[in-house]
Design a protein around this motif. Structure first.
Motif, short mmCIF file in Angstrom:
data_model
loop_
_atom_site.label_atom_id
_atom_site.label_comp_id
_atom_site.label_asym_id
_atom_site.label_seq_id
_atom_site.Cartn_x
_atom_site.Cartn_y
_atom_site.Cartn_z
N SER A 112 0.83 7.11 -6.48
CA SER A 112 -0.29 8.04 -6.63
C SER A 112 0.16 9.47 -6.37
N LEU A 113 0.95 9.66 -5.31
CA LEU A 113 1.42 11.00 -5.00
C LEU A 113 2.27 11.54 -6.15
N CYS A 173 8.46 4.65 3.37
CA CYS A 173 7.98 4.78 1.99
C CYS A 173 9.19 4.96 1.07
N ILE A 177 2.01 10.74 -9.31
CA ILE A 177 1.11 11.08 -10.41
C ILE A 177 0.46 12.44 -10.16
N PRO A 229 0.82 -1.22 0.00
CA PRO A 229 0.00 0.00 0.00
C PRO A 229 0.85 1.27 0.00
N LYS A 230 1.97 1.26 0.71
CA LYS A 230 2.81 2.46 0.74
C LYS A 230 3.39 2.75 -0.64
N LEU A 261 2.12 1.87 -3.49
CA LEU A 261 1.01 2.35 -4.32
C LEU A 261 0.71 3.82 -4.02
N ALA A 262 0.74 4.16 -2.73
CA ALA A 262 0.47 5.55 -2.35
C ALA A 262 1.54 6.48 -2.90
N MET A 263 2.79 6.03 -2.89
CA MET A 263 3.86 6.87 -3.42
C MET A 263 3.69 7.08 -4.93
#
Lengths: 502, 166
Positions: free
Chosen positions: A175-176, A432, A178, A168-169, A171-173
């Motif tokens: 997204s950030l 992250c 993008i 998840p981390k 994936l979050a990175m």
């Protein structure tokens, strides 16, 4: 024979004296930053990117930047073997058995094995690149918006799979990254997005500032928190050249490592990070004496080093054919193309044959130069490890500021370095990884552009991504990669792989 | 606080670092969720359009929502103590943070007023002071060396066109 013609055109370009000189500068710089822990090729290339703007020939600029990248892979292994501290993340595996060999008085043999393995792998992988690039570029020309979208998704998913720490981390990175990529004027409608009416932000977040901040400054802050003990015992280097028996012992692992690395390097999203781990695991499984691994096994140096270098070379394939960067360094190379006024993509190979083939041929020349630079001059690089950190980090801060400012004489870009450095520090301390963020940033605009175009073509029907066979296949592979990463069995293995490097 | 999961190596320090906890997940998750929400709210104002002709806000709005969801799930794990063990925000090197960020901000602000030479010297000096053990004399010498080297490389070597003096 197309291949022969292409390669001779490439050699002709690469052997021009100024290109050889820039290649030498590149690999020497690369070796230096590879040897030094705390500054890597990503930050160095980001720093030098603005400087290449002043070069007359784009070919020289790209040859030099590429040299920094694969030169750093060589240098990283020197530090790993001699002081058990990987100079680069990709040489973490080499540190396991390489340093054990050094402890047994075989430092010279370990260094020679790493150099020979890297050279053989580099040569073979350059040929793979020459053979595979043109047909792949042809396939890429048939890609529509939906296929490109799915390919970018695949690349991002693989980078998530390979990131250290939780899925998840990562994936979050992504997204950030993008989201940071959407700052600035929207290409389709002209609406300025997230600019707070600051004119300087209209052209978006500066790529160099982001890369330098999140890799360079973050790393400095982390080193200030936990100073690395660099005075660890340096092992002496005795006889360098391996004997016949040792050459025979390393030939198998080198061949397998080269094959494995060449394949994994092509994967968009950072296969080169995984290649040495995969090679190490394979050699351990195939070995008749698996108990020697971790205690100075020759195969444990030869295999991963070859895989590492082969993957570094073949990671240029997605860049040159699809304009999809396989890792953050390749993302910077895209920036280098754009600074030189060249749009990377499948057409480059036809429109700029001298540049592409010159770059490919220069990699082989660079590998020859690296062997010459590394083995006889090993003493020089070892001495560099004695430069104190309190001299190094202020230099990096100043270089980062000058470099970023000079891209477009914009002080806002310098302020961004500080902002991203602090953000990166907080996120990295909390587990992250910065690499997926940078890839997300570079690929984000491509993702949005192709998503919007594909949806327009399909009249707003999102099923277009799964009904077109190539697109569906790419998405399926991406989903599989993600699934594998979250499966419990694979998670345990990932943890084990990363534990071994400590 | 005891965590039931087998500990993966924390990213920021040695594996047996007593500072590690899952609080880092709470910090990172909340930060990411807030950033995602800010992007989503901002994007909403740029016009979403529909799926056929997406507006300027649609793509960042959707990605922002994804980031909020991921951030919340990471933060919840951290709060429950089932997240990843990291060093998080313990033992922040405040002196380093202030000096490094200060040096960079100083460079951006001062260059157009003080010129290349003075700005580089000041930036290097402030950056040098980030190291907790450095003496002021050593820092001054270090910044002098960096200034001379940068002058040689960027002004004499690469002929960068920058204002040199105030």
């Amino acid at each position: 024979m197309d291949l022969v013609n292409n390669l001779s055109l490439g050699l002709e370009t690469a052997l021009q004296w100024q290109n050889v000189l820039f290649c030498l500068v590149g690999v020497a710089l690369g070796t230096a930053v590879g040897v030094l822990p705390g500054i890597g090729p990503t930050a160095t290339i980001a720093l030098l990117l603005p400087v290449t703007f002043n070069f007359d020939s784009p070919t020289s600029a790209l040859i030099m930047l590429a040299g920094i990248y694969y030169g750093a892979q060589y240098g990283g292994s020197t530090t790993a073997i001699l002081i058990n501290l990987p100079g680069e993340s990709s040489s973490a595996v080499t540190a396991i058995d390489g340093n054990q060999m050094a402890k047994k008085g075989q430092a010279g043999l370990a260094l020679a094995t790493a150099a020979i393995g890297s050279f053989v792998a580099g040569t073979v992988a350059t040929l793979v690149l020459a053979v595979a690039a043109p047909p792949l570029a042809k396939v890429a020309l048939t890609f529509g918006a939906a296929e490109y979208f799915s390919l970018v998704v695949l690349g991002l998913m693989i980078s998530v799979t390979l990131a250290r720490g939780s899925v998840p981390k990562a994936l979050a990175m992504v997204s950030l990254g993008i989201l940071l990529g959407t700052v600035g004027q929207d290409l389709n409608t002209g609406t300025p997005r997230f600019t707070f009416d600051v004119r300087e932000l209209f052209e978006g977040v500066n790529f160099v500032a982001l890369a330098v901040g999140i890799f360079g400054i973050t790393e400095i802050l982390r080193n200030l928190r936990d100073p690395q003990t660099r005075d660890a015992k340096l092992h002496e280097v005795h006889s360098l050249w391996p004997r016949g028996k040792e050459l025979r012992a390393m030939s198998g692992p080198i061949a397998r490592g080269t094959g494995l690395g060449s394949l994994m390097g092509i994967l968009p999203g950072g296969g080169h990070i995984l290649a040495p781990f995969a090679s190490y695991a394979a050699e351990k499984k195939l070995s008749r004496h698996p108990e020697q691994f971790g205690h100075g096994a020759l195969a444990g140096v030869a295999g991963p080093e070859s895989a590492n270098n082969a993957a570094a070379q073949t990671s240029f394939i997605p860049l040159l054919t699809l304009a999809i960067p396989a890792n953050p360094v390749m993302a910077l190379m895209i920036g280098a193309f754009i600074i030189q006024g060249i749009t990377p993509g499948p057409n480059v190979i036809n429109e700029q044959p001298a540049l592409v083939w010159g770059l490919i041929a220069s990699m082989w020349i660079g590998n020859v130069l690296l062997v010459a630079l590394n083995l006889p001059l090993i003493g020089l690089w070892v001495r560099m490890l004695k430069v104190p950190y309190w001299v190094m980090f202020p230099t990096i801060v100043v270089l980062a500021s000058i470099g970023t400012y000079s891209v477009s004489n914009n002080p806002w870009h310098v302020f961004m370095i500080a902002a991203f450095g602090l953000l990166g520090f907080v996120l990295v301390q909390c587990g992250c990884e910065p690499a997926p963020l940078l890839l997300g940033f570079v690929l984000g605009p491509l993702l949005e552009e192709n998503l919007r175009r594909a949806m327009l073509i399909s009249q707003g029907d999102p099923s277009t991504f799964v009904t077109r066979p190539i697109s569906a296949g790419l998405l399926a592979v991406g989903a599989l990669a993600l699934l594998v990463a979250v499966l419990p069995a694979m998670r345990k293995k990932r943890e084990k792989v990363f534990v071994e490097e400590d | 606080m005891s965590a039931p999961v087998p500990a993966p190596p924390p990213v920021g320090g040695p594996p047996d670092d007593p500072e590690t906890s899952t609080r880092g997940d709470l910090v990172a998750g909340s930060l990411l969720a807030v950033l995602g929400a800010a992007f989503a709210v901002g994007a909403h104002g740029y016009g979403l359009g529909d799926f056929r002709t997406m507006g300027a806000g649609m793509f960042p709005f959707l990605v922002g929502l994804v980031l909020v969801a991921l951030g919340v799930s990471i933060a919840l794990k951290g709060a429950r103590g089932t997240g990843e063990l990291t060093v998080g925000l313990t033992r922040i090197p405040w002196r380093g943070v202030v000096c490094i960020a200060g040096a960079v901000l100083l460079f951006g602000t001062a260059l157009e007023h003080l010129g290349f030479v003075l700005t580089v010297a000041l930036t290097a000096l402030v950056a040098c002071l980030a190291s907790p053990t450095i003496s002021i004399i050593r820092a001054a010498l270090c910044s002098l060396g960096i200034t001379v080297a940068c002058y040689a490389v960027f002004v004499l070597g690469l002929q960068l066109r920058l204002p040199l003096w105030p």
